[in-house]
Design a protein around this motif. Structure first.
Motif, PDB file in Angstrom:
ATOM      1  N   ILE A 199      38.894 109.414  75.083  1.00 16.48           N
ATOM      2  CA  ILE A 199      37.743 108.854  75.784  1.00 16.48           C
ATOM      3  C   ILE A 199      38.179 107.612  76.538  1.00 16.48           C
ATOM      4  O   ILE A 199      38.763 106.682  75.963  1.00 16.48           O
ATOM      5  CB  ILE A 199      36.614 108.504  74.796  1.00 16.48           C
ATOM      6  N   ALA A 200      37.914 107.577  77.837  1.00 14.01           N
ATOM      7  CA  ALA A 200      38.298 106.444  78.666  1.00 14.01           C
ATOM      8  C   ALA A 200      37.660 105.167  78.144  1.00 14.01           C
ATOM      9  O   ALA A 200      36.463 105.123  77.851  1.00 14.01           O
ATOM     10  CB  ALA A 200      37.879 106.686  80.118  1.00 14.01           C
ATOM     11  N   GLY A 201      38.463 104.126  78.015  1.00 12.30           N
ATOM     12  CA  GLY A 201      37.967 102.848  77.537  1.00 12.30           C
ATOM     13  C   GLY A 201      38.281 102.571  76.092  1.00 12.30           C
ATOM     14  O   GLY A 201      38.239 101.419  75.652  1.00 12.30           O
ATOM     15  N   VAL A 202      38.585 103.608  75.309  1.00 12.27           N
ATOM     16  CA  VAL A 202      38.941 103.424  73.903  1.00 12.27           C
ATOM     17  C   VAL A 202      40.406 103.009  73.821  1.00 12.27           C
ATOM     18  O   VAL A 202      41.271 103.595  74.473  1.00 12.27           O
ATOM     19  CB  VAL A 202      38.697 104.708  73.090  1.00 12.27           C
ATOM     20  N   ARG A 203      40.685 102.003  73.007  1.00 13.83           N
ATOM     21  CA  ARG A 203      42.039 101.479  72.880  1.00 13.83           C
ATOM     22  C   ARG A 203      42.629 101.873  71.525  1.00 13.83           C
ATOM     23  O   ARG A 203      41.889 102.198  70.586  1.00 13.83           O
ATOM     24  CB  ARG A 203      42.026  99.966  73.042  1.00 13.83           C
ATOM     25  N   PRO A 204      43.953 101.847  71.391  1.00 16.50           N
ATOM     26  CA  PRO A 204      44.582 102.279  70.137  1.00 16.50           C
ATOM     27  C   PRO A 204      44.075 101.534  68.911  1.00 16.50           C
ATOM     28  O   PRO A 204      43.868 102.138  67.852  1.00 16.50           O
ATOM     29  CB  PRO A 204      46.066 102.024  70.383  1.00 16.50           C
ATOM     30  N   GLU A 205      43.860 100.216  69.009  1.00 19.22           N
ATOM     31  CA  GLU A 205      43.406  99.489  67.826  1.00 19.22           C
ATOM     32  C   GLU A 205      42.009  99.922  67.410  1.00 19.22           C
ATOM     33  O   GLU A 205      41.675  99.893  66.218  1.00 19.22           O
ATOM     34  CB  GLU A 205      43.444  97.980  68.096  1.00 19.22           C
ATOM     35  N   GLN A 206      41.185 100.336  68.378  1.00 17.54           N
ATOM     36  CA  GLN A 206      39.855 100.829  68.034  1.00 17.54           C
ATOM     37  C   GLN A 206      39.938 102.213  67.389  1.00 17.54           C
ATOM     38  O   GLN A 206      39.222 102.507  66.428  1.00 17.54           O
ATOM     39  CB  GLN A 206      38.989 100.859  69.290  1.00 17.54           C
ATOM     40  N   ALA A 207      40.817 103.064  67.925  1.00 18.47           N
ATOM     41  CA  ALA A 207      41.017 104.374  67.305  1.00 18.47           C
ATOM     42  C   ALA A 207      41.612 104.229  65.907  1.00 18.47           C
ATOM     43  O   ALA A 207      41.289 105.011  64.994  1.00 18.47           O
ATOM     44  CB  ALA A 207      41.922 105.234  68.186  1.00 18.47           C
ATOM     45  N   ASP A 208      42.472 103.209  65.706  1.00 21.02           N
ATOM     46  CA  ASP A 208      43.030 102.967  64.374  1.00 21.02           C
ATOM     47  C   ASP A 208      41.928 102.643  63.373  1.00 21.02           C
ATOM     48  O   ASP A 208      41.927 103.137  62.233  1.00 21.02           O
ATOM     49  CB  ASP A 208      44.027 101.808  64.429  1.00 21.02           C
ATOM     50  N   GLY A 209      40.967 101.807  63.786  1.00 18.06           N
ATOM     51  CA  GLY A 209      39.872 101.468  62.888  1.00 18.06           C
ATOM     52  C   GLY A 209      39.031 102.677  62.529  1.00 18.06           C
ATOM     53  O   GLY A 209      38.612 102.847  61.375  1.00 18.06           O
ATOM     54  N   PHE A 210      38.783 103.536  63.507  1.00 16.50           N
ATOM     55  CA  PHE A 210      38.029 104.759  63.259  1.00 16.50           C
ATOM     56  C   PHE A 210      38.788 105.667  62.290  1.00 16.50           C
ATOM     57  O   PHE A 210      38.205 106.248  61.367  1.00 16.50           O
ATOM     58  CB  PHE A 210      37.783 105.467  64.590  1.00 16.50           C
ATOM     59  N   ALA A 211      40.101 105.775  62.486  1.00 17.57           N
ATOM     60  CA  ALA A 211      40.910 106.628  61.609  1.00 17.57           C
ATOM     61  C   ALA A 211      40.915 106.091  60.181  1.00 17.57           C
ATOM     62  O   ALA A 211      40.828 106.858  59.208  1.00 17.57           O
ATOM     63  CB  ALA A 211      42.334 106.727  62.153  1.00 17.57           C
ATOM     64  N   ARG A 212      41.027 104.774  60.021  1.00 15.38           N
ATOM     65  CA  ARG A 212      41.022 104.204  58.664  1.00 15.38           C
ATOM     66  C   ARG A 212      39.696 104.457  57.964  1.00 15.38           C
ATOM     67  O   ARG A 212      39.656 104.702  56.749  1.00 15.38           O
ATOM     68  CB  ARG A 212      41.315 102.707  58.737  1.00 15.38           C
ATOM     69  N   ALA A 213      38.598 104.410  58.727  1.00 13.34           N
ATOM     70  CA  ALA A 213      37.293 104.653  58.121  1.00 13.34           C
ATOM     71  C   ALA A 213      37.167 106.084  57.616  1.00 13.34           C
ATOM     72  O   ALA A 213      36.496 106.342  56.598  1.00 13.34           O
ATOM     73  CB  ALA A 213      36.185 104.351  59.134  1.00 13.34           C
ATOM     74  N   LEU A 214      37.800 107.032  58.290  1.00  7.10           N
ATOM     75  CA  LEU A 214      37.709 108.434  57.882  1.00  7.10           C
ATOM     76  C   LEU A 214      38.784 108.834  56.885  1.00  7.10           C
ATOM     77  O   LEU A 214      38.529 109.621  55.962  1.00  7.10           O
ATOM     78  CB  LEU A 214      37.810 109.333  59.119  1.00  7.10           C
ATOM     79  N   LEU A 215      39.999 108.304  57.063  1.00  9.97           N
ATOM     80  CA  LEU A 215      41.134 108.772  56.270  1.00  9.97           C
ATOM     81  C   LEU A 215      41.537 107.826  55.161  1.00  9.97           C
ATOM     82  O   LEU A 215      42.314 108.209  54.279  1.00  9.97           O
ATOM     83  CB  LEU A 215      42.344 109.016  57.183  1.00  9.97           C
ATOM     84  N   GLY A 216      41.055 106.579  55.212  1.00 12.14           N
ATOM     85  CA  GLY A 216      41.439 105.610  54.197  1.00 12.14           C
ATOM     86  C   GLY A 216      42.911 105.263  54.284  1.00 12.14           C
ATOM     87  O   GLY A 216      43.483 105.096  55.369  1.00 12.14           O
ATOM     88  N   ALA A 217      43.551 105.191  53.128  1.00 15.56           N
ATOM     89  CA  ALA A 217      44.958 104.783  53.075  1.00 15.56           C
ATOM     90  C   ALA A 217      45.880 105.780  53.761  1.00 15.56           C
ATOM     91  O   ALA A 217      47.031 105.455  54.085  1.00 15.56           O
ATOM     92  CB  ALA A 217      45.372 104.591  51.621  1.00 15.56           C
ATOM     93  N   GLU A 218      45.390 106.983  53.975  1.00 19.70           N
ATOM     94  CA  GLU A 218      46.231 107.999  54.631  1.00 19.70           C
ATOM     95  C   GLU A 218      46.527 107.646  56.082  1.00 19.70           C
ATOM     96  O   GLU A 218      47.520 108.106  56.654  1.00 19.70           O
ATOM     97  CB  GLU A 218      45.514 109.349  54.568  1.00 19.70           C
ATOM     98  N   ALA A 219      45.678 106.812  56.677  1.00 21.08           N
ATOM     99  CA  ALA A 219      45.839 106.449  58.083  1.00 21.08           C
ATOM    100  C   ALA A 219      46.800 105.272  58.188  1.00 21.08           C
ATOM    101  O   ALA A 219      46.440 104.126  57.919  1.00 21.08           O
ATOM    102  CB  ALA A 219      44.492 106.087  58.700  1.00 21.08           C
ATOM    103  N   GLY A 220      48.027 105.544  58.565  1.00 23.96           N
ATOM    104  CA  GLY A 220      49.029 104.492  58.708  1.00 23.96           C
ATOM    105  C   GLY A 220      49.665 104.516  60.070  1.00 23.96           C
ATOM    106  O   GLY A 220      49.540 105.491  60.828  1.00 23.96           O
TER     107      GLY A 220
END
Length: 738
Positions: A199-220
Motif C-alpha cells: 500500500i502506497a504510503g506505508v513504511r517498513p517500520e509501520q509494517a513491522d509494528g503490524f507484523a509484531r501485533a499479529l505474529l508476536g515474537a515470531e516477527a523479527g
C-alpha cells in the motif's frame, strides 16, 4: 530584465536573477523537487531522514517570519477542513478517531493518495536532513486513461478490515489492501503481514509494528518474509525516483540500512519467488563501440554490472527496445517517391532536414525549444500532402491546442470541427478516446506518428506506443532535451539521444525575444542578464517566505494584469515543492482567498477554482471548476468537460493556481510567476529552472529569495542520474550513419 521595487512592476531596474538576490533575498535553505523533477523527499541510501511532503525548512535556518507564514497557512488549512467537516452530511470516515500508530499509518497513506506527501524515495543523492516537499512522483500506469479495476468483493474487504483492526492498523485501508492482494487478501496478509507494504504510503517500520501485533515474537528483522517485502518496497521507491532497476550493491546497502541482517539472502529469496528479476549488463570501455557477444575472445571475461528490477519495468524496457529496433531496421512504408519527398522538403523551410530524414527512416529524433515545434508541424503538412495518415500526440491537452494552431498554417484545410484532425494527447491516443483508432490487428491506424514532449515519456508509456505502431510506420520523437524528465521511471528520450542509433535533427530555430534568450542561456548553464524593454522578465527580491507569498499574490492579482496586460486567469505560479511556507499549498490558499474566495462546499472546492486534475498517476491536467452536483465535480480542462466522482475528488484534485515545475511541464501560459523562497535552494537544478522559466510565453516574474543558489544551480547542478537498462538493450543496434 527588471528588478521590481516593492509593490509594483513599474519603474523597474535592470538586473539578473542571480544578481537580484543581492538586493535583499533571503538566505538559502533546502528544497523540495529533485534535479530531475522527481521527489527528493524521504530517505536516501545513507539513511538520512527528512520530512518529505510536509516540506518544513531546516529548523535552525528558519526565520521568524517564515515560521509565522507557515502557521498562518496551517490555520487557513485547518479552517477549511473544519468548514468541510461541518458541511458534510455523510458519516465520518472510518479511522477518524484513531490515535497513535494506527493514526500515523492512516495519515501517511492518505497523504500519499492526495499528493500532499510522496512516498519516500531512498535512491537519491544525500540531502540535508530536512527539506520542503517536492511534487509527488506518482507511480505510472501501463495504460493511462484506462478504466479503473473492479472494486474488490465486500466480503473480502470486511475480512481484511477485521484483520487490520486486530493488528492495530487503520481499518480504512481495507479496500486498498483487498484491491492490492485480490481474492483471499486477509489470508495472504495474515500469512505475510509485511504485504502491507504493498500500500502506497506505508513504511517498513509501520509494517513491522503490524507484523509484531499479529505474529508476536515470531516477527523479527531476520524473517524471510520481511526481507522479500522490503526488497520489493525499495525497488518501488527507486521507481518513484526514476530508476527502472538498481545496481545490486546499492540495493543490498539500502537493505542493510533497513535492518535486514542478510541483504544478499533477501535479494536471492526475492528473485527465487519471482518478485523481482536480475540482469547482467556488459560494461564497455567509455567511448568504445558496443561489442557483440561473438566478438569477445573465447574465455575473456567482460566487466558486467548486476541489476535488480521489478518485472513490470524490465518487461517495459525490453518491449520498448524491441519496438525501437523494429522501427530502425524495417523499411518505412513507401508513400510517395523520393522525388515527391524531396519536393515537399524543398517547400518545408527550416523543416527540410526533418522531412528528408523521415522519408528514409522509421525512427527520427528532433530536438529544439518551443519555436522548433513549427518544424514537426511542417512535416505533418508535408506528410498529408503525400497521402500519409499522419498524427501528432502531445503530453497534455493544452499542448494539443497549441500544436493544432501551428498545424493550421497557410493553405491547411482544418475543417469546421472544434478539434483539428491529426492531433491527440498521448493518454487519449492509447485509450482510444482520441486519435485514428486501431486497425484489425490492434495497431494504430496511421503511417506517421509525431510524438511531441518526448522527454516526458516514461518507459511503460513509450513501450505501449511503440508496440501499437504498425509495420512500416514512421515515428518521430520530438522535444526539448533541457526540460525535466518523466515523472515515471526511465529517461527514454535522453537514452535514445545518447545511443545515436537513428537520425537526430537539431532545430536551429531559436525561441524569440528576451525570454528565449534567457532560457537558451539557462540551457547551456549560464544565467545571463537580458534586455527586457517590455518587462518580459522581472525579478522580485524577497526576504522570506511570508513576503514571497504576499508578493506572488500581488503580482498575479494586480501587477501583471495592470502592467503587462495578462489577466490573473492566464498567469501560472510555479514553485519547487508542495509543502513549506511558500509551497503550492500555502500559495494556493492565499491565491484562492484573493481571487475566488469561498467555503469550499464540495470537497474543498468552489465553482471558478483553478485546479490541477490527475486522471491517472503521473499525469496532471490544469482545469477549472464549473459546478458540483450529484454526479460529482464538473471541470473544464482545456475546453473539455470532465466529471470527477465525489469519492475521487480528494485523491485526484488539488487547487491549481500554483503548480510544481513537473506538473507544469508540457504546458505554457502567457505569464508565469516562478516563486523561489529561501528554503527552496536545495531543490533547484538546471532542468528545474529551465522548465519553470520556459513555461512563459510573454512575461516571467521571478520571486527571488535564494541568493546565489539560483545561478549556482544553473551552472553546476544537472539532472540527477537515473539507472536504466535501455542503453544496454539498444547497444546491439548499429550507430546511425553520419
Amino acid at each position: 530584465m527588471s528588478t521590481e521595487p516593492p509593490e509594483t512592476t513599474e519603474n523597474s531596474e535592470p538586473g539578473t536573477p542571480g544578481a537580484a538576490a543581492q538586493d535583499g533575498a533571503a538566505a538559502s535553505g533546502s528544497g523540495g523537487e529533485g534535479a530531475d523533477g522527481t521527489s527528493t523527499d524521504g530517505e536516501d541510501v545513507t539513511g538520512a531522514e527528512s520530512d518529505g511532503g510536509e516540506g518544513e525548512a531546516s529548523e535552525g535556518a528558519a526565520q521568524q517570519s517564515e515560521a509565522e507564514a507557515e502557521l498562518a497557512a496551517q490555520r487557513v488549512e485547518r479552517e477549511r477542513i473544519a468548514r468541510r467537516k461541518a458541511e458534510r452530511a455523510a458519516p465520518v470516515d472510518s479511522g477518524a478517531k484513531l490515535s497513535g500508530q494506527a493514526a500515523d499509518l492512516l495519515a501517511a497513506v492518505r497523504a500519499v493518495e492526495s499528493g500532499a506527501k510522496p512516498t519516500a524515495t531512498v535512491f537519491s543523492e544525500p540531502e540535508p536532513p530536512r527539506r520542503p516537499a517536492a511534487e509527488p512522483a506518482r507511480r505510472p500506469e501501463p495504460a493511462p486513461g484506462s478504466a479503473a479495476p473492479a472494486a474488490p468483493a465486500s466480503e473480502t474487504v470486511e475480512s481484511v478490515r477485521a484483520l487490520l483492526t486486530e493488528g492495530g492498523a487503520p481499518e480504512a485501508l481495507a479496500a486498498q489492501v483487498a484491491a492490492a492482494l485480490g481474492e483471499g487478501a486477509a489470508d495472504q496478509l495474515r500469512a505475510d503481514p509485511w504485504q502491507l507494504l504493498r500500500i502506497a504510503g506505508v513504511r517498513p517500520e509501520q509494517a513491522d509494528g503490524f507484523a509484531r501485533a499479529l505474529l508476536g515474537a515470531e516477527a523479527g528483522p531476520d524473517d524471510e518474509r520481511r526481507g522479500r517485502a522490503v526488497t520489493v518496497w525499495l525497488l518501488e521507491q527507486a521507481a518513484l525516483a526514476g530508476h527502472t532497476a538498481l545496481e545490486l550493491p546499492a540495493l543490498t546497502a539500502a537493505l542493510a540500512q533497513r535492518g535486514v541482517p542478510d541483504a544478499d539472502a533477501a535479494v536471492q529469496n526475492t528473485l527465487a519467488e519471482g518478485e523481482a528479476l536480475a540482469f547482467q549488463d556488459a560494461l564497455d570501455e567509455p567511448g568504445a563501440p558496443a561489442r557483440q557477444d561473438e566478438e569477445a575472445d573465447e574465455g575473456e571475461e567482460r566487466p558486467v554490472r548486476v541489476l535488480v528490477g521489478l518485472e513490470r519495468y524490465a518487461l517495459a524496457e525490453e518491449s520498448l527496445a524491441d519496438g525501437l529496433g523494429r522501427l530502425i531496421n524495417s523499411a518505412p512504408k513507401q508513400d510517395g517517391s523520393a522525388e515527391d519527398w524531396e519536393r515537399e522538403a524543398g517547400g518545408a523551410g527550416s523543416a527540410a532536414d526533418l522531412v528528408r530524414a523521415v522519408a528514409g527512416h522509421g525512427l527520427v529524433l528532433h530536438t529544439g525549444g518551443e519555436a522548433s515545434r513549427a518544424e514537426p508541424a511542417a512535416l505533418l503538412r508535408a506528410a498529408r500532402a503525400l497521402g500519409l495518415r499522419a498524427w501528432a500526440a502531445t503530453a497534455v491537452p493544452q499542448g494539443k491546442e497549441r500544436f493544432s494552431a501551428l498545424l493550421s498554417g497557410p493553405g491547411e484545410v482544418t475543417g469546421t470541427g472544434a478539434e483539428l484532425p491529426g492531433v491527440a494527447t498521448v493518454a487519449g491516443l492509447l485509450s482510444g478516446a482520441e486519435g485514428p483508432g486501431r486497425d484489425a490487428d490492434g495497431a494504430f491506424d496511421l503511417d506517421l506518428l509525431v510524438l511531441l514532449d518526448a522527454p516526458q515519456l516514461d518507459v511503460e508509456t513509450a513501450a505501449l506506443l511503440t508496440e501499437s505502431l504498425p509495420d512500416g510506420a514512421r515515428l518521430v520523437l520530438a522535444g526539448d532535451p533541457g526540460v525535466l524528465w518523466s515523472a515515471g521511471p526511465g529517461r527514454v528520450f535522453a537514452d535514445l539521444l545518447a545511443a545515436r542509433i537513428c537520425p537526430q535533427i537539431a532545430s536551429r530555430r531559436p525561441d524569440p525575444g528576451p525570454l528565449g534568450e534567457l532560457v537558451s542561456g539557462v540551457g547551456i548553464g549560464e544565467l545571463n542578464q537580458v534586455e527586457a524593454p517590455g518587462k518580459e522578465v522581472v525579478i522580485v527580491p524577497v526576504r522570506d517566505a511570508g513576503e514571497a507569498v504576499h508578493r506572488t499574490v500581488q503580482l498575479v492579482a494586480d501587477s501583471v494584469p495592470r502592467a503587462i496586460g495578462v489577466p490573473a486567469g492566464q498567469t501560472q505560479v510555479i514553485t519547487p515543492g508542495h509543502g513549506g511556507a511558500a509551497g503550492t499549498r500555502a500559495l494556493n490558499a492565499a491565491l484562492k482567498e484573493r481571487l475566488n474566495p469561498g467555503p469550499g462546499r464540495f470537497g474543498g472546492f468552489d465553482p471558478g477554482d483553478r485546479v490541477a486534475y490527475s486522471p491517472a498517476p503521473g499525469r496532471t491536467v490544469p482545469g477549472q471548476v464549473v459546478k458540483a452536483d450529484a454526479e460529482g465535480l464538473h471541470l473544464s480542462c482545456a475546453g473539455e468537460a470532465v466529471v470527477v466522482p465525489k469519492e475521487r475528488v480528494e485523491q485526484s484534485l488539488r487547487h491549481g493556481w500554483a503548480l510544481t515545475a513537473h506538473q507544469a511541464a508540457g504546458a505554457r501560459w502567457p505569464a508565469v510567476v516562478v516563486v523561489l523562497p529561501g528554503d527552496a535552494a536545495q531543490a533547484l537544478s538546471r532542468p528545474w529552472v529551465y522548465t519553470a522559466f520556459s513555461r512563459a510565453d510573454r512575461h516571467l516574474s521571478v520571486v527571488h529569495g535564494v541568493e546565489q543558489a539560483l545561478a549556482r544551480a544553473v551552472a553546476e547542478i544537472p539532472a540527477k542520474p537515473r539507472t536504466t537498462r535501455l542503453p544496454a538493450l539498444l547497444a546491439p543496434q548499429p550507430p546511425a550513419a553520419g
